[in-house]
Design a protein around this motif. Structure first.
Motif, short mmCIF file in Angstrom:
data_model
loop_
_atom_site.label_atom_id
_atom_site.label_comp_id
_atom_site.label_asym_id
_atom_site.label_seq_id
_atom_site.Cartn_x
_atom_site.Cartn_y
_atom_site.Cartn_z
N ARG A 17 67.32 46.72 78.52
CA ARG A 17 66.52 45.23 78.79
C ARG A 17 67.04 44.20 77.79
N PHE A 66 70.41 42.60 78.77
CA PHE A 66 70.34 41.75 80.17
C PHE A 66 69.39 40.56 79.76
N LYS A 67 68.46 40.52 78.84
CA LYS A 67 67.61 39.40 78.27
C LYS A 67 68.65 38.54 77.84
N GLN A 89 71.95 38.42 77.95
CA GLN A 89 72.89 37.71 79.17
C GLN A 89 72.34 36.56 79.86
N ARG A 90 71.13 36.75 80.26
CA ARG A 90 70.56 35.63 81.06
C ARG A 90 70.47 34.48 80.20
N ARG A 91 69.70 34.66 79.14
CA ARG A 91 69.57 33.63 78.05
C ARG A 91 70.86 33.01 77.97
N CYS A 92 71.95 33.60 77.59
CA CYS A 92 73.16 32.97 76.97
C CYS A 92 73.74 31.96 78.42
N LYS A 93 73.69 32.76 79.50
CA LYS A 93 74.05 31.92 80.75
C LYS A 93 73.43 30.65 81.03
N ARG A 94 72.09 30.88 80.74
CA ARG A 94 71.11 29.61 81.09
C ARG A 94 71.66 28.65 79.92
N ARG A 114 74.74 26.74 80.73
CA ARG A 114 74.78 25.66 81.75
C ARG A 114 73.98 24.56 81.12
#
Length: 371
Positions: free
Chosen positions: A296, A299-300, A302-307, A310
């Motif tokens: 978890r 994944f957390k 990874q999502r934050r880094c992608k955001r 952007r």
């Protein structure tokens, strides 16, 4: 038991409040309410001195918001002037209990923290075959005000200090009422549902009082159960032993003791299992031989880094802000055997010429676990 008197003049002292202000503003100087308080610092602190001195001080209302960390958590932010008072009270009262707290309590204490708790868990896992891992049901919403007040009064014999504590404790009553699921205990009657309970998540005092409240559990485990391999981080705690029957017996005795504090442990989150199966704790999975980051957590990030990537491309954040966020995660993840994971997650290029700086932040050595 030794008691402490005449604490209140130290809380009301201008120098104490000024130091408390500096602690309360740490990391928050950009907020409007903090800046407004600092613009009139002397007047604000003198006003607090007067209100505390004649005991006319009253806590203000909380601002509530929800964060999601695996599950929704309701955070209650007190007005900034109240946070200054919280820090002043803790500055005077915390050293009294700090001398009494056990070594293996790691939450919200100077020189402790998550990484020290992880290292201690690894230390115990390498020396014992089984672990009893426990989690308390709705801990902060369940803290009973009468029980907490009695625990404080055992040590603090200063009436105005206790009255100030009463005001702050009472300000949190009902904050979790819409989410609290009533827990019933032996000898409870219908009036038990109306007992005042709950500490706001986010107060400096709440963190301190949580340790005071659960210090009773720490003493019970160490002195009555005689468990030498025990550690606690807030309301997550674990006991180690070399056989399962001992741990199952300790679990029953702990459940009976926690009832005296009007607390219960999660039935489905409490288990006795071999340490070789892995111990999920503070975002890691701990084995005697190594330590993995929880899925978890990966994944957390990874999502934050992608955001954030952007946001960087749109110019909403600077590269420095993105790099600081990534560096913080790298420093945390490096406390486990995560070289391969970090290399995989940080491989995509950062959309900026200065990405070379970012790449340099990835350690080039292998194993970083420092047990």
């Amino acid at each position: 038991m030794k008691t402490f008197k005449n604490l209140y003049p130290n809380i009301c002292d201008f120098a104490t409040l000024e130091t408390a202000f500096r602690k309360a503003r740490r990391g928050k100087r950009g907020q409007a309410n903090v800046a407004a308080f600092e613009c009139n610092l002397d007047e604000e602190l003198l006003s607090l001195c007067d209100e505390l001195g004649d005991e006319s001080y009253r806590p203000g209302g909380y601002r509530h918001f929800t964060i999601y960390d695996g599950k929704p958590r309701r955070i209650s932010a007190a007005p900034f002037r109240d946070r200054v008072v919280h820090h002043a009270l803790c500055a005077v009262a915390e050293p009294i209990w700090e001398a009494r707290f056990i070594h293996d309590s790691y939450a919200c204490r100077a020189g402790k923290g998550t990484h020290a708790a992880l290292d201690r868990c690894t230390y115990f896992a390498r020396r014992h075959a089984y672990v009893l891992q426990c989690d308390i049901v709705q801990f902060f919403p369940s803290v009973d005000h009468e029980v907490l007040r009695n625990l404080l009064a055992r040590t603090i014999a200063c009436p105005p200090t206790l009255r100030l504590a009463d005001k702050i404790i009472a300000s949190g009553a009902g904050i979790h009422q819409d989410r609290y699921q009533m827990q019933w205990f032996p000898d409870d009657d219908l009036l038990a549902a109306s007992r005042r309970r709950g500490l706001p998540i986010g107060n400096q005092t709440s963190q301190f009082w949580a340790n005071v409240y659960l210090h009773e559990l720490d003493r019970f485990v160490k002195q009555t159960l005689r468990c030498k391999a025990y550690l606690r981080y807030c309301d997550d705690f674990m006991l180690f032993a070399d056989d399962k029957p001992t741990l199952h017996r300790w679990r029953r005795e702990i459940e009976a003791f926690l009832a005296t504090l009007r607390l219960k442990i999660h039935a489905h989150k409490t288990s006795v299992h071999p340490v070789t199966a892995g111990i999920p704790f503070l975002g890691f999975l701990i084995f005697p031989t190594h330590r993995r980051l929880s899925q978890r957590n990966g994944f957390k990030f990874q999502r934050r880094c992608k955001r954030q990537r952007r946001q960087l491309a749109r110019g909403e954040i600077s590269f420095r802000e993105l790099d600081a966020s990534v560096q913080a995660w790298i420093a945390h993840a490096a406390h486990g055997d995560t070289w391969g994971l970090r290399r995989a997650l940080l491989r995509p290029p950062i959309p900026r010429k200065s990405s070379a700086v970012f790449k340099q932040s990835i350690p080039h050595s292998g194993r970083d676990n420092r047990d």
